[in-house]
Scaffold this motif. Structure first.
Motif, PDB file in Angstrom:
ATOM      1  N   ALA A  10      -0.769  17.318   0.558  1.00  0.00           N
ATOM      2  CA  ALA A  10      -1.290  18.325   1.604  1.00  0.00           C
ATOM      3  C   ALA A  10      -1.337  19.770   1.060  1.00  0.00           C
ATOM      4  O   ALA A  10      -2.206  20.363   1.334  1.00  0.00           O
ATOM      5  CB  ALA A  10      -0.152  18.108   2.568  1.00  0.00           C
ATOM      6  N   ALA A  11      -0.534  20.252   0.190  1.00  0.00           N
ATOM      7  CA  ALA A  11      -0.419  21.573  -0.303  1.00  0.00           C
ATOM      8  C   ALA A  11      -1.769  21.700  -0.998  1.00  0.00           C
ATOM      9  O   ALA A  11      -2.410  22.968  -1.124  1.00  0.00           O
ATOM     10  CB  ALA A  11       0.828  21.866  -1.017  1.00  0.00           C
ATOM     11  N   SER A  45       7.323  10.863   0.221  1.00  0.00           N
ATOM     12  CA  SER A  45       7.033  12.046   1.063  1.00  0.00           C
ATOM     13  C   SER A  45       6.891  13.371   0.094  1.00  0.00           C
ATOM     14  O   SER A  45       5.895  14.370   0.416  1.00  0.00           O
ATOM     15  CB  SER A  45       8.408  12.455   1.867  1.00  0.00           C
ATOM     16  OG  SER A  45       9.277  12.683   1.012  1.00  0.00           O
ATOM     17  N   VAL A  46       7.453  13.253  -1.015  1.00  0.00           N
ATOM     18  CA  VAL A  46       7.204  14.584  -1.971  1.00  0.00           C
ATOM     19  C   VAL A  46       5.923  14.460  -2.588  1.00  0.00           C
ATOM     20  O   VAL A  46       5.073  15.564  -2.508  1.00  0.00           O
ATOM     21  CB  VAL A  46       8.048  14.492  -3.153  1.00  0.00           C
ATOM     22  CG1 VAL A  46       7.894  15.556  -4.037  1.00  0.00           C
ATOM     23  CG2 VAL A  46       9.442  14.317  -2.746  1.00  0.00           C
ATOM     24  N   PHE A  47       5.146  13.207  -2.739  1.00  0.00           N
ATOM     25  CA  PHE A  47       3.975  12.884  -3.055  1.00  0.00           C
ATOM     26  C   PHE A  47       2.907  13.503  -1.772  1.00  0.00           C
ATOM     27  O   PHE A  47       1.777  14.233  -2.043  1.00  0.00           O
ATOM     28  CB  PHE A  47       3.639  11.727  -3.418  1.00  0.00           C
ATOM     29  CG  PHE A  47       2.332  10.961  -3.685  1.00  0.00           C
ATOM     30  CD1 PHE A  47       1.564  11.739  -4.509  1.00  0.00           C
ATOM     31  CD2 PHE A  47       2.033   9.717  -2.947  1.00  0.00           C
ATOM     32  CE1 PHE A  47       0.103  11.149  -4.666  1.00  0.00           C
ATOM     33  CE2 PHE A  47       0.733   9.208  -3.021  1.00  0.00           C
ATOM     34  CZ  PHE A  47      -0.292   9.676  -4.094  1.00  0.00           C
ATOM     35  N   GLU A  48       3.243  13.049  -0.835  1.00  0.00           N
ATOM     36  CA  GLU A  48       2.458  13.077   0.380  1.00  0.00           C
ATOM     37  C   GLU A  48       2.254  14.959   0.607  1.00  0.00           C
ATOM     38  O   GLU A  48       1.386  15.427   0.922  1.00  0.00           O
ATOM     39  CB  GLU A  48       2.834  12.563   1.719  1.00  0.00           C
ATOM     40  CG  GLU A  48       2.824  10.989   1.674  1.00  0.00           C
ATOM     41  CD  GLU A  48       1.053  10.754   1.688  1.00  0.00           C
ATOM     42  OE1 GLU A  48       0.456  11.575   2.088  1.00  0.00           O
ATOM     43  OE2 GLU A  48       0.812   9.608   1.180  1.00  0.00           O
ATOM     44  N   LEU A  94       0.815  -1.181   0.038  1.00  0.00           N
ATOM     45  CA  LEU A  94       0.094  -0.083  -0.089  1.00  0.00           C
ATOM     46  C   LEU A  94       0.786   1.163   0.094  1.00  0.00           C
ATOM     47  O   LEU A  94       1.666   1.498   1.030  1.00  0.00           O
ATOM     48  CB  LEU A  94      -1.113   0.143   1.310  1.00  0.00           C
ATOM     49  CG  LEU A  94      -2.052   1.236   1.238  1.00  0.00           C
ATOM     50  CD1 LEU A  94      -3.062   0.876   0.214  1.00  0.00           C
ATOM     51  CD2 LEU A  94      -2.630   1.052   2.596  1.00  0.00           C
ATOM     52  N   ILE A  95       0.679   2.204  -0.814  1.00  0.00           N
ATOM     53  CA  ILE A  95       1.416   3.500  -1.134  1.00  0.00           C
ATOM     54  C   ILE A  95       0.365   4.718  -0.427  1.00  0.00           C
ATOM     55  O   ILE A  95       0.888   5.244   0.222  1.00  0.00           O
ATOM     56  CB  ILE A  95       1.693   3.726  -2.472  1.00  0.00           C
ATOM     57  CG1 ILE A  95       2.751   2.756  -2.841  1.00  0.00           C
ATOM     58  CG2 ILE A  95       2.171   5.049  -2.519  1.00  0.00           C
ATOM     59  CD1 ILE A  95       3.242   3.033  -4.354  1.00  0.00           C
ATOM     60  N   ARG A  96      -0.928   4.507  -0.927  1.00  0.00           N
ATOM     61  CA  ARG A  96      -1.672   5.558  -0.192  1.00  0.00           C
ATOM     62  C   ARG A  96      -3.092   4.959  -0.240  1.00  0.00           C
ATOM     63  O   ARG A  96      -3.523   4.423  -1.162  1.00  0.00           O
ATOM     64  CB  ARG A  96      -1.494   6.908  -0.784  1.00  0.00           C
ATOM     65  CG  ARG A  96      -2.152   8.058  -0.089  1.00  0.00           C
ATOM     66  CD  ARG A  96      -1.810   9.302  -0.564  1.00  0.00           C
ATOM     67  NE  ARG A  96      -1.741  10.335   0.370  1.00  0.00           N
ATOM     68  CZ  ARG A  96      -2.862  10.916   0.971  1.00  0.00           C
ATOM     69  NH1 ARG A  96      -4.088  10.338   0.614  1.00  0.00           N
ATOM     70  NH2 ARG A  96      -2.713  11.491   2.011  1.00  0.00           N
ATOM     71  N   PHE A  97      -3.840   5.446   0.913  1.00  0.00           N
ATOM     72  CA  PHE A  97      -5.125   5.112   0.943  1.00  0.00           C
ATOM     73  C   PHE A  97      -6.036   6.123   1.161  1.00  0.00           C
ATOM     74  O   PHE A  97      -5.476   6.898   2.195  1.00  0.00           O
ATOM     75  CB  PHE A  97      -5.437   3.993   2.046  1.00  0.00           C
ATOM     76  CG  PHE A  97      -6.826   3.197   1.815  1.00  0.00           C
ATOM     77  CD1 PHE A  97      -7.468   2.687   0.775  1.00  0.00           C
ATOM     78  CD2 PHE A  97      -7.647   3.455   3.280  1.00  0.00           C
ATOM     79  CE1 PHE A  97      -8.657   2.390   0.911  1.00  0.00           C
ATOM     80  CE2 PHE A  97      -8.863   2.959   3.158  1.00  0.00           C
ATOM     81  CZ  PHE A  97      -9.278   2.295   2.245  1.00  0.00           C
TER      82      PHE A  97
END
Ligand code: AMP
Ligand code: MG
Length: 500
Positions: free
Chosen positions: A468-469, A461-464, A30-33
């Protein structure tokens, strides 16, 4: 994990789809949920671990009550009819009822081959999955109707593109995946039973306000679809969004934006801007999107003609033509009032079009950043306010600055401020209106590219941070100030790719 599956689409005639399960992947991770979206969809996680979630959203485990299938459709690609497309790398797990009582499709993308795969491998690289996640969630936060992102799972497998790339499965949520091309598919095959069943399904699912016993219900349906597209495309234009591949199979009948392939937001304004590497003729350039929208809807009209309450084909064509004309009018009005709101006006008056046209022309001539220009206008609605932040945009490396340009801008600002003062008695409301339609942050191409590159190297982290931005794009947060900046010349993304 429990899903409130209803599987309404799976109850349509068999010609509409092929039942099959996703092809399992090697080592799902899982990368993102999107937990918030999962809650909205009434998905009961019930203590599910990351591994459980990864197993489901990679297609390795089929949730109870799912009825997986690949949908049939066709479509005009770059103006040419392709009679056989369909989900070649996607599987609809099923549709669920969300917290607002609406049906929502849950679809895995990159889930293996299907009978519609043609030459393709049915898989998706990680890059396009990350890209779609960022873009569709940003569009949602910007207030644009769109499909949503529920999950990205790395497959642990490689996919062969121009080079080997890490594979992923992207989970997309949509009001439905029914496209203009889905109607075309049945019209082309003269399968009127499936066509009618599809139209009835769309009426019930997306347009419950239309009386289903009305004789002209399908004409009303066609009109309602056109009106949603009229407003949708106006929103794209207002935000500087270029879809990039407006084929009829990439246009929904629900009015949501779908298929974030080579799409992009403009930095410097250019009406003829094209990013997509496959759009060599500029068919889907920024300024062509309204006309292409109408062209696509004309193809929908052709597919729906037999459903209209007409004596003969000429009558049906006349009915469709009237609606398509109305599309242009409604779209034009929606666009103009959206542009007027960007300038702080509460209503449209004569002469407004010229003011908009003039500023677009200066922007284009000066190479001004579209998003930053409008955002900065919010801070110079009054004559006494310092204009340097707006004029400073002319000094960015890419801009074509000149004394004449500066003079023109000053004159334009003077006239606009006078109009605002005359027409808008509540100055504060005017600024609030502007801030609510001029985002501070958009998913700029160089930021998206940066997030993808890092993810491909295993750093999410760059994706996250980018997500957020982009979560609240109409508010300026000091910590996200860097995301407002246009690219430096060397950061510029010149071309975007489908990546399929
Ligand atoms: P798109 O460009 O994403 O709108 O896709 C156009 C058509 O190509 C659809 O029928 C897709 O299912 C199919 N397609 C795209 N990529 C692949 C792939 N890797 N494998 C199989 N089919 C694909
Ligand atoms: Mg597509």
């Amino acid at each position: 994990m429990k899903f409130p599956f209803e599987n309404a689409y799976a109850r349509l005639p068999e010609a509409c789809f092929v039942r099959l399960a996703p092809t399992p992947v090697k080592t799902p991770k899982l990368i993102r949920f999107n937990t918030k979206l999962a809650t909205e969809l009434n998905i009961d996680l019930n203590g599910a671990t990351e591994a459980d979630i990864a197993a489901i959203f990679s297609g390795n485990q089929i949730p109870d009550q799912a009825d997986p299938l690949a949908m049939a459709y066709c479509g005009h690609q770059f103006g040419q009819l392709n009679p056989q497309l369909g989900d070649g790398r996607a599987i609809l797990l099923g549709d669920v009822r969300n917290q607002r009582g609406e049906l929502r499709d849950i679809q895995l993308k990159g889930s293996g081959r299907t009978p519609f795969s043609r030459g393709g491998d049915g898989r998706s690289p990680l890059g396009p999955a990350i890209r779609e996640y960022i873009l569709c969630e940003a569009m949602h936060a910007l207030g644009v109707p769109t499909t949503r992102a529920l999950a990205v799972v790395a497959t642990g497998e490689e996919v062969v593109r121009e080079q080997m790339e890490p594979g992923a499965v992207f989970t997309r949520v949509a009001a439905s995946h029914i496209r203009v091309g889905t109607f075309q598919f049945f019209a082309l095959r003269q399968d009127y039973e499936a066509l009618t069943a599809l139209a009835d399904h769309v009426l019930e699912r997306h347009y419950p306000e239309i009386d289903r016993s009305a004789e002209d219900r399908y004409l009303q349906l066609f009109r309602a679809i056109c009106m949603r597209q009229a407003h949708l495309i106006a929103k794209w234009l207002q935000l500087g969004f270029i879809h990039g591949v407006m084929n009829t199979d990439n246009m929904t009948v629900s009015g949501e934006t779908i298929d974030y392939g080579p799409c992009a937001f403009m930095d410097a304004f250019s009406a003829s801007k094209v990013f997509s590497s496959i759009d060599q003729q500029g068919r889907y350039a920024y300024q062509n999107q309204s006309a292409i929208g109408q062209w696509n809807l004309a193809r929908l009209a052709e597919a729906m003609l037999t459903l209209f309450p007409a004596e003969n084909e000429d009558d049906a064509v006349a009915q469709a033509t009237a609606v398509l004309k109305e599309f242009s009018e409604v779209h034009g009005q929606a666009w103009q009032s959206a542009m007027n709101r960007k300038l702080g006006f509460s209503e449209v008056q004569e002469g407004d079009l010229q003011r908009i046209a003039a500023i677009m022309e200066w922007m284009e001539q000066g190479g001004l950043d579209y998003t930053q220009f409008f955002r900065r206008l919010c801070h110079v609605t009054q004559p006494q306010q310092d204009r340097s932040a707006v004029l400073g945009l002319l000094t960015l490396p890419e801009c074509r600055n000149s004394a004449a340009m500066e003079r023109n801008l000053h004159e334009w600002l003077d006239e606009w401020q006078q109009q605002l003062a005359q027409r808008e008695s509540d100055a504060e409301a005017s600024v609030i209106r502007m801030e609510a339609s001029n985002p501070a942050i958009i998913p700029r191409n160089h930021r998206v590219a940066e997030a993808i590159k890092a993810a491909e190297e295993g750093d999410y982290s760059v994706f996250e941070n980018l997500l957020a931005a982009l979560a609240d794009p109409y508010t300026e947060y000091p910590e996200f100030a860097a995301y407002q900046q246009p690219p430096q010349p060397e950061q510029k993304v010149l071309r975007t790719f489908c990546g399929t």
